[in-house]
Design a protein around this motif. Structure first.
Motif, PDB file in Angstrom:
ATOM      1  N   LEU A  93       0.834  -1.197   0.000  1.00  0.00           N
ATOM      2  CA  LEU A  93       0.000   0.000   0.000  1.00  0.00           C
ATOM      3  C   LEU A  93       0.873   1.253   0.000  1.00  0.00           C
ATOM      4  O   LEU A  93       1.952   1.269   0.610  1.00  0.00           O
ATOM      5  N   PRO A  94       0.401   2.316  -0.661  1.00  0.00           N
ATOM      6  CA  PRO A  94       1.177   3.557  -0.736  1.00  0.00           C
ATOM      7  C   PRO A  94       0.979   4.435   0.497  1.00  0.00           C
ATOM      8  O   PRO A  94       0.586   5.608   0.390  1.00  0.00           O
ATOM      9  N   THR A  95       1.234   3.890   1.661  1.00  0.00           N
ATOM     10  CA  THR A  95       1.145   4.683   2.879  1.00  0.00           C
ATOM     11  C   THR A  95       2.198   5.792   2.849  1.00  0.00           C
ATOM     12  O   THR A  95       3.223   5.684   2.172  1.00  0.00           O
ATOM     13  N   ARG A  96       1.924   6.849   3.620  1.00  0.00           N
ATOM     14  CA  ARG A  96       2.851   7.970   3.712  1.00  0.00           C
ATOM     15  C   ARG A  96       3.555   7.941   5.064  1.00  0.00           C
ATOM     16  O   ARG A  96       3.047   7.374   6.036  1.00  0.00           O
ATOM     17  N   LYS A  97       4.686   8.580   5.133  1.00  0.00           N
ATOM     18  CA  LYS A  97       5.411   8.663   6.389  1.00  0.00           C
ATOM     19  C   LYS A  97       4.511   9.258   7.469  1.00  0.00           C
ATOM     20  O   LYS A  97       3.907  10.309   7.279  1.00  0.00           O
ATOM     21  N   GLY A  98       4.410   8.557   8.577  1.00  0.00           N
ATOM     22  CA  GLY A  98       3.593   9.016   9.692  1.00  0.00           C
ATOM     23  C   GLY A  98       2.201   8.433   9.728  1.00  0.00           C
ATOM     24  O   GLY A  98       1.508   8.558  10.756  1.00  0.00           O
ATOM     25  N   ASP A  99       1.719   7.806   8.651  1.00  0.00           N
ATOM     26  CA  ASP A  99       0.397   7.175   8.676  1.00  0.00           C
ATOM     27  C   ASP A  99       0.346   6.121   9.778  1.00  0.00           C
ATOM     28  O   ASP A  99       1.240   5.264   9.867  1.00  0.00           O
ATOM     29  N   ARG A 145      -8.199   7.576   4.188  1.00  0.00           N
ATOM     30  CA  ARG A 145      -7.704   8.107   2.917  1.00  0.00           C
ATOM     31  C   ARG A 145      -7.301   7.010   1.941  1.00  0.00           C
ATOM     32  O   ARG A 145      -7.335   7.200   0.715  1.00  0.00           O
ATOM     33  N   LEU A 146      -6.924   5.844   2.467  1.00  0.00           N
ATOM     34  CA  LEU A 146      -6.414   4.761   1.624  1.00  0.00           C
ATOM     35  C   LEU A 146      -7.512   3.846   1.079  1.00  0.00           C
ATOM     36  O   LEU A 146      -7.210   2.805   0.508  1.00  0.00           O
ATOM     37  N   MET A 147      -8.771   4.252   1.217  1.00  0.00           N
ATOM     38  CA  MET A 147      -9.863   3.378   0.779  1.00  0.00           C
ATOM     39  C   MET A 147      -9.759   2.959  -0.689  1.00  0.00           C
ATOM     40  O   MET A 147      -9.888   1.757  -0.980  1.00  0.00           O
ATOM     41  N   PRO A 148      -9.517   3.856  -1.645  1.00  0.00           N
ATOM     42  CA  PRO A 148      -9.428   3.389  -3.047  1.00  0.00           C
ATOM     43  C   PRO A 148      -8.326   2.365  -3.252  1.00  0.00           C
ATOM     44  O   PRO A 148      -8.515   1.354  -3.952  1.00  0.00           O
ATOM     45  N   GLN A 149      -7.174   2.606  -2.652  1.00  0.00           N
ATOM     46  CA  GLN A 149      -6.044   1.692  -2.827  1.00  0.00           C
ATOM     47  C   GLN A 149      -6.297   0.351  -2.157  1.00  0.00           C
ATOM     48  O   GLN A 149      -5.903  -0.706  -2.675  1.00  0.00           O
ATOM     49  N   LEU A 150      -6.966   0.363  -0.994  1.00  0.00           N
ATOM     50  CA  LEU A 150      -7.257  -0.889  -0.298  1.00  0.00           C
ATOM     51  C   LEU A 150      -8.296  -1.701  -1.051  1.00  0.00           C
ATOM     52  O   LEU A 150      -8.175  -2.926  -1.174  1.00  0.00           O
ATOM     53  N   VAL A 151      -9.319  -1.033  -1.580  1.00  0.00           N
ATOM     54  CA  VAL A 151     -10.321  -1.735  -2.397  1.00  0.00           C
ATOM     55  C   VAL A 151      -9.655  -2.384  -3.599  1.00  0.00           C
ATOM     56  O   VAL A 151      -9.916  -3.546  -3.932  1.00  0.00           O
ATOM     57  N   SER A 152      -8.757  -1.652  -4.249  1.00  0.00           N
ATOM     58  CA  SER A 152      -8.063  -2.187  -5.421  1.00  0.00           C
ATOM     59  C   SER A 152      -7.198  -3.383  -5.046  1.00  0.00           C
ATOM     60  O   SER A 152      -7.198  -4.413  -5.744  1.00  0.00           O
ATOM     61  N   ALA A 153      -6.470  -3.277  -3.936  1.00  0.00           N
ATOM     62  CA  ALA A 153      -5.558  -4.358  -3.540  1.00  0.00           C
ATOM     63  C   ALA A 153      -6.314  -5.626  -3.166  1.00  0.00           C
ATOM     64  O   ALA A 153      -5.898  -6.734  -3.536  1.00  0.00           O
ATOM     65  N   LEU A 154      -7.411  -5.488  -2.425  1.00  0.00           N
ATOM     66  CA  LEU A 154      -8.144  -6.676  -1.985  1.00  0.00           C
ATOM     67  C   LEU A 154      -9.020  -7.259  -3.086  1.00  0.00           C
ATOM     68  O   LEU A 154      -9.305  -8.459  -3.087  1.00  0.00           O
ATOM     69  N   GLY A 155      -9.442  -6.413  -4.022  1.00  0.00           N
ATOM     70  CA  GLY A 155     -10.388  -6.870  -5.033  1.00  0.00           C
ATOM     71  C   GLY A 155      -9.775  -7.357  -6.324  1.00  0.00           C
ATOM     72  O   GLY A 155     -10.482  -7.912  -7.177  1.00  0.00           O
ATOM     73  N   GLN A 156      -8.470  -7.188  -6.508  1.00  0.00           N
ATOM     74  CA  GLN A 156      -7.867  -7.579  -7.778  1.00  0.00           C
ATOM     75  C   GLN A 156      -7.914  -9.095  -7.969  1.00  0.00           C
ATOM     76  O   GLN A 156      -7.781  -9.857  -7.013  1.00  0.00           O
ATOM     77  N   SER A 157      -8.092  -9.505  -9.202  1.00  0.00           N
ATOM     78  CA  SER A 157      -8.266 -10.926  -9.500  1.00  0.00           C
ATOM     79  C   SER A 157      -7.028 -11.746  -9.173  1.00  0.00           C
ATOM     80  O   SER A 157      -7.113 -12.951  -8.921  1.00  0.00           O
ATOM     81  N   SER A 158      -5.866 -11.087  -9.156  1.00  0.00           N
ATOM     82  CA  SER A 158      -4.625 -11.818  -8.881  1.00  0.00           C
ATOM     83  C   SER A 158      -4.343 -11.978  -7.382  1.00  0.00           C
ATOM     84  O   SER A 158      -3.366 -12.631  -7.009  1.00  0.00           O
ATOM     85  N   ALA A 159      -5.174 -11.371  -6.544  1.00  0.00           N
ATOM     86  CA  ALA A 159      -4.941 -11.447  -5.103  1.00  0.00           C
ATOM     87  C   ALA A 159      -5.030 -12.895  -4.603  1.00  0.00           C
ATOM     88  O   ALA A 159      -5.932 -13.644  -5.010  1.00  0.00           O
TER      89      ALA A 159
END
Length: 232
Positions: free
Chosen positions: A146-152, A210-224
């Motif tokens: 995930l593209p977390t930022r420093k301090g998240d 803030r990371l909702m779009p990225q988390l949805v994409s990561a968990l929902g991808q067919s290759s997961a």
């Protein structure tokens, strides 16, 4: 765990709405990422307030108002009478989708909040992200970047004994044996982009909303690589 025939099948992510703490804006935000709306019992009220007619309403119908139910077409109402599970569990176990976004299952009542966490841990084969006021909670998958930022803030809370590996966290989890009775991982934070790898389906992952779009994409991808259903 018992496997039920799906009531709702979707190749797109699904938004599942409950009767807990959430706003119409929360629901609309979820629907931009998961466009199919399903209501768990009393969650139908929030959907209707947001101007959305659910594709299905699933539950024992003990919390949905009769006036709200009357606004839902009869073929979309799915009454599940058993009392051994919550309405959230009744609905989640009858949805087949890449990932489910849960709106209205956190906050409000502590017992409902805890029960929702139990459900996502008990059904690891059904990726589900619970949306809170400021945070997201899901069962950590086998692997995630995930593209977390420093301090998240990145919190990890074990629901059983579990080990894993990480990169990009201030306090790496490599070699740690987590257990809810002896060692938890709350209030960690990211140094930048992070990765996690878990050895078993027993760790809750808590992230900034803030990371909702990225988390949805990561968990929902067919290759997961998905966790299997728990054995009965």
């Amino acid at each position: 765990m018992h496997q039920f025939s799906p009531i709702v099948n979707s190749s797109d992510p699904i938004t599942l709405v409950g009767g807990g703490e959430a706003t119409p804006q929360d629901l609309q935000k979820a629907l931009t990422l998961a466009p199919v709306c399903v209501a768990a019992d009393g969650g139908a009220r929030l959907a209707l307030r947001a101007g959305v007619t659910p594709t299905a309403v699933i539950g024992d119908f003990d919390s949905v108002l009769e006036d709200d139910l009357a606004r839902i077409p009869a073929e979309r109402r799915h009454h599940i009478s058993e009392q051994d599970s919550t309405d959230f569990e009744k609905a989640l176990t009858r949805i087949h989708a890449p990932v489910v976004l849960g709106v209205g299952f956190l906050g409000n009542r502590s017992d409902h909040h805890l029960a929702a966490l139990h459900v996502i841990a008990a059904h690891p084969d059904r990726p589900c992200i619970l949306i809170g006021r400021e945070e997201l909670i899901c069962l950590a998958p086998r692997e995630i970047s995930l593209p977390t930022r420093k301090g998240d803030v990145v919190s990890l809370f074990p629901m059983g004994q579990v080990e894993g590996q990480s990169t990009g966290l201030a306090w790496p989890i490599n070699g740690l044996q987590f257990d809810p009775m002896s060692k938890i991982g709350t209030s960690n934070h990211a140094l930048g982009p992070m990765t996690l790898r878990m050895e078993s389906a027993a760790m809750l992952l808590i992230l900034p909303r803030r990371l909702m779009p990225q988390l949805v994409s990561a968990l929902g991808q067919s290759s997961a690589v998905r966790w299997p259903a728990r054995a009965e």
